[in-house]
Scaffold this motif. Structure first.
Motif, PDB file in Angstrom:
ATOM      1  N   PRO A  62       0.868  -1.256   0.029  1.00 31.20           N
ATOM      2  CA  PRO A  62       0.006   0.164   0.089  1.00 31.20           C
ATOM      3  C   PRO A  62       0.931   1.447  -0.001  1.00 31.20           C
ATOM      4  CG  PRO A  62       0.208  -1.019   2.314  1.00 31.20           C
ATOM      5  CD  PRO A  62       0.689  -2.022   1.055  1.00 31.20           C
ATOM      6  N   ARG A  63       0.444   2.279  -0.635  1.00 33.92           N
ATOM      7  CA  ARG A  63       1.197   3.424  -0.789  1.00 33.92           C
ATOM      8  C   ARG A  63       0.225   4.691  -0.234  1.00 33.92           C
ATOM      9  NH1 ARG A  63       5.290   3.331  -5.239  1.00 33.92           N
ATOM     10  NH2 ARG A  63       6.293   1.260  -4.764  1.00 33.92           N
ATOM     11  N   SER A  64       0.907   5.764   0.651  1.00 31.74           N
ATOM     12  CA  SER A  64       0.262   6.874   1.083  1.00 31.74           C
ATOM     13  C   SER A  64       0.433   7.624   0.069  1.00 31.74           C
ATOM     14  CB  SER A  64       0.883   7.197   2.431  1.00 31.74           C
ATOM     15  OG  SER A  64       2.086   7.432   2.149  1.00 31.74           O
ATOM     16  N   PRO A  65      -0.214   9.001   0.174  1.00 27.77           N
ATOM     17  CA  PRO A  65       0.053  10.008  -0.906  1.00 27.77           C
ATOM     18  C   PRO A  65       1.212  10.548  -0.851  1.00 27.77           C
ATOM     19  CG  PRO A  65      -2.250  10.456   0.243  1.00 27.77           C
ATOM     20  CD  PRO A  65      -1.481   9.207   0.865  1.00 27.77           C
ATOM     21  N   GLY A  66       1.953  10.340   0.284  1.00 28.34           N
ATOM     22  CA  GLY A  66       3.403  10.974   0.267  1.00 28.34           C
ATOM     23  C   GLY A  66       4.422  10.066  -0.093  1.00 28.34           C
ATOM     24  N   ALA A  67       4.092   8.942  -0.736  1.00 31.54           N
ATOM     25  CA  ALA A  67       5.179   7.606  -0.877  1.00 31.54           C
ATOM     26  C   ALA A  67       5.865   8.115  -2.193  1.00 31.54           C
ATOM     27  CB  ALA A  67       4.436   6.619  -0.911  1.00 31.54           C
ATOM     28  N   ALA A  68       5.191   8.647  -3.030  1.00 27.14           N
ATOM     29  CA  ALA A  68       6.035   9.081  -4.508  1.00 27.14           C
ATOM     30  C   ALA A  68       7.169   9.910  -4.202  1.00 27.14           C
ATOM     31  CB  ALA A  68       4.929   9.629  -5.476  1.00 27.14           C
ATOM     32  N   ALA A  69       6.651  10.978  -3.398  1.00 28.18           N
ATOM     33  CA  ALA A  69       7.605  11.976  -2.947  1.00 28.18           C
ATOM     34  C   ALA A  69       8.876  11.428  -2.094  1.00 28.18           C
ATOM     35  CB  ALA A  69       6.955  13.464  -2.253  1.00 28.18           C
ATOM     36  N   ALA A  70       8.607  10.621  -1.095  1.00 23.27           N
ATOM     37  CA  ALA A  70       9.738  10.033  -0.331  1.00 23.27           C
ATOM     38  C   ALA A  70      10.497   9.088  -1.206  1.00 23.27           C
ATOM     39  CB  ALA A  70       8.863   9.165   0.705  1.00 23.27           C
ATOM     40  N   LEU A  71      10.214   8.406  -2.034  1.00 21.26           N
ATOM     41  CA  LEU A  71      10.924   7.536  -3.074  1.00 21.26           C
ATOM     42  C   LEU A  71      11.687   8.369  -4.034  1.00 21.26           C
ATOM     43  CD1 LEU A  71       8.283   4.878  -4.124  1.00 21.26           C
ATOM     44  CD2 LEU A  71      10.128   4.605  -2.635  1.00 21.26           C
ATOM     45  N   ARG A  72      10.996   9.804  -4.530  1.00 22.39           N
ATOM     46  CA  ARG A  72      12.003  10.578  -5.181  1.00 22.39           C
ATOM     47  C   ARG A  72      13.142  11.151  -4.329  1.00 22.39           C
ATOM     48  NH1 ARG A  72       7.841  12.043  -7.701  1.00 22.39           N
ATOM     49  NH2 ARG A  72       7.101  13.755  -6.014  1.00 22.39           N
ATOM     50  N   GLU A  73      12.826  11.470  -3.249  1.00 28.33           N
ATOM     51  CA  GLU A  73      13.778  12.204  -2.303  1.00 28.33           C
ATOM     52  C   GLU A  73      15.037  11.118  -1.898  1.00 28.33           C
ATOM     53  OE1 GLU A  73      13.888  13.686   2.127  1.00 28.33           O
ATOM     54  OE2 GLU A  73      12.025  14.361   0.976  1.00 28.33           O
ATOM     55  N   ALA A  74      14.512   9.784  -2.026  1.00 24.08           N
ATOM     56  CA  ALA A  74      15.485   8.833  -1.696  1.00 24.08           C
ATOM     57  C   ALA A  74      16.317   8.405  -3.007  1.00 24.08           C
ATOM     58  CB  ALA A  74      14.837   7.549  -0.926  1.00 24.08           C
ATOM     59  N   GLY A  75      15.893   9.030  -4.051  1.00 25.38           N
ATOM     60  CA  GLY A  75      16.633   8.673  -5.306  1.00 25.38           C
ATOM     61  C   GLY A  75      16.235   7.455  -6.087  1.00 25.38           C
ATOM     62  N   VAL A  76      14.995   7.043  -5.621  1.00 26.15           N
ATOM     63  CA  VAL A  76      14.228   5.654  -6.318  1.00 26.15           C
ATOM     64  C   VAL A  76      13.784   6.222  -7.711  1.00 26.15           C
ATOM     65  CG1 VAL A  76      12.703   4.052  -6.190  1.00 26.15           C
ATOM     66  CG2 VAL A  76      14.033   4.689  -4.224  1.00 26.15           C
ATOM     67  N   LEU A  77      14.090   5.694  -8.779  1.00 28.89           N
ATOM     68  CA  LEU A  77      13.667   6.046 -10.110  1.00 28.89           C
ATOM     69  C   LEU A  77      12.246   5.563 -10.351  1.00 28.89           C
ATOM     70  CD1 LEU A  77      16.510   5.122 -12.472  1.00 28.89           C
ATOM     71  CD2 LEU A  77      16.096   7.486 -11.604  1.00 28.89           C
ATOM     72  N   THR A  78      11.463   6.346 -11.048  1.00 28.59           N
ATOM     73  CA  THR A  78       9.996   5.757 -11.319  1.00 28.59           C
ATOM     74  C   THR A  78      10.152   4.567 -12.232  1.00 28.59           C
ATOM     75  OG1 THR A  78       9.622   7.337 -13.172  1.00 28.59           O
ATOM     76  CG2 THR A  78       8.902   8.007 -11.129  1.00 28.59           C
ATOM     77  N   GLU A  79       9.094   3.730 -12.616  1.00 25.81           N
ATOM     78  CA  GLU A  79       9.140   2.611 -13.592  1.00 25.81           C
ATOM     79  C   GLU A  79       9.505   3.242 -14.755  1.00 25.81           C
ATOM     80  OE1 GLU A  79       6.056   0.028 -13.664  1.00 25.81           O
ATOM     81  OE2 GLU A  79       5.867  -0.006 -11.643  1.00 25.81           O
ATOM     82  N   GLU A  80       8.832   4.389 -15.422  1.00 23.24           N
ATOM     83  CA  GLU A  80       9.149   4.974 -16.588  1.00 23.24           C
ATOM     84  C   GLU A  80      10.399   5.639 -16.878  1.00 23.24           C
ATOM     85  OE1 GLU A  80       8.453   5.720 -20.292  1.00 23.24           O
ATOM     86  OE2 GLU A  80       6.880   5.163 -18.932  1.00 23.24           O
ATOM     87  N   GLU A  81      11.188   5.963 -15.511  1.00 17.08           N
ATOM     88  CA  GLU A  81      12.578   6.428 -15.588  1.00 17.08           C
ATOM     89  C   GLU A  81      13.372   5.381 -15.742  1.00 17.08           C
ATOM     90  OE1 GLU A  81      12.184  10.513 -12.911  1.00 17.08           O
ATOM     91  OE2 GLU A  81      12.458   8.638 -12.155  1.00 17.08           O
ATOM     92  N   ALA A  82      12.978   4.250 -15.202  1.00 20.35           N
ATOM     93  CA  ALA A  82      13.930   3.085 -15.068  1.00 20.35           C
ATOM     94  C   ALA A  82      13.800   2.030 -16.488  1.00 20.35           C
ATOM     95  CB  ALA A  82      13.799   2.395 -13.927  1.00 20.35           C
ATOM     96  N   LYS A  83      12.882   2.389 -17.177  1.00 21.25           N
ATOM     97  CA  LYS A  83      12.485   1.656 -18.089  1.00 21.25           C
ATOM     98  C   LYS A  83      13.759   1.242 -19.146  1.00 21.25           C
ATOM     99  CE  LYS A  83       8.729   0.913 -21.569  1.00 21.25           C
ATOM    100  NZ  LYS A  83       7.676   1.402 -22.218  1.00 21.25           N
ATOM    101  N   PRO A  84      14.108   0.199 -19.278  1.00 22.46           N
ATOM    102  CA  PRO A  84      15.218  -0.232 -20.232  1.00 22.46           C
ATOM    103  C   PRO A  84      14.886  -0.269 -21.712  1.00 22.46           C
ATOM    104  CG  PRO A  84      14.737  -2.083 -19.047  1.00 22.46           C
ATOM    105  CD  PRO A  84      13.659  -0.973 -18.590  1.00 22.46           C
TER     106      PRO A  84
END
Length: 151
Positions: free
Chosen positions: A115-137
């Motif tokens: 499950p993801r809270s509304p703040g999950a995407a921002a927390a992942l971005r801040e931690a340097g985790v790429l989105t699926e689109e950014e990481a898409k090989p």
């Protein structure tokens, strides 16, 4: 049937949930040649912890349940091929089936495992985790894109 506060607290602990505020199930039971069928619905209001931030995520479950309770056998033997419309089989011993456990398991299987809270995407971005689109090989064509763009 409706779970009591003590039952909900025990299930929340068992399934690692913040809380279960409501858990209700209703089943129509019928004895058939293959066993005992239970068809109905499981409804729950609960709180899960966000898999990224740990923040509470409110979840509503409204799940159809179609189960076939069959007597437990010591050695089932060969594998059995099931059709797509076959009911989930639940073994039981003795002369009783446990609809409460069936409701609890149906609820648990309906939960989002991440499950993801509304703040999950921002927390992942801040931690340097790429989105699926950014990481898409792009596979074997990855270098070609850079050449075509003149990099």
């Amino acid at each position: 049937m409706t779970a009591t506060p003590d039952e909900r607290a025990a299930l929340a602990k068992r399934f690692d949930l913040v809380s279960i505020d409501r858990l209700r199930a209703h089943f129509a039971i019928r004895r058939e040649a293959a066993g005992i069928t239970a068809r109905g619905r499981v409804e729950a209001d609960l709180v899960q912890a966000c898999s990224v931030t740990g923040e509470p995520v409110t979840t509503h479950v409204d799940e159809a349940a179609e189960l076939l309770f069959v007597p437990e056998q010591e050695d089932a033997g060969d594998e059995v091929e099931l059709s797509a419309d076959a009911l989930d089989s639940v073994p039981y011993t003795g002369d009783r089936i446990d609809l409460g456990e069936a409701a609890a398991e149906t609820m648990a299987l309906a939960l989002d495992p991440f499950p993801r809270s509304p703040g999950a995407a921002a927390a992942l971005r801040e931690a340097g985790v790429l989105t699926e689109e950014e990481a898409k090989p792009l596979g074997p064509l990855a270098g070609l894109r850079d050449k075509l763009e003149g990099r």
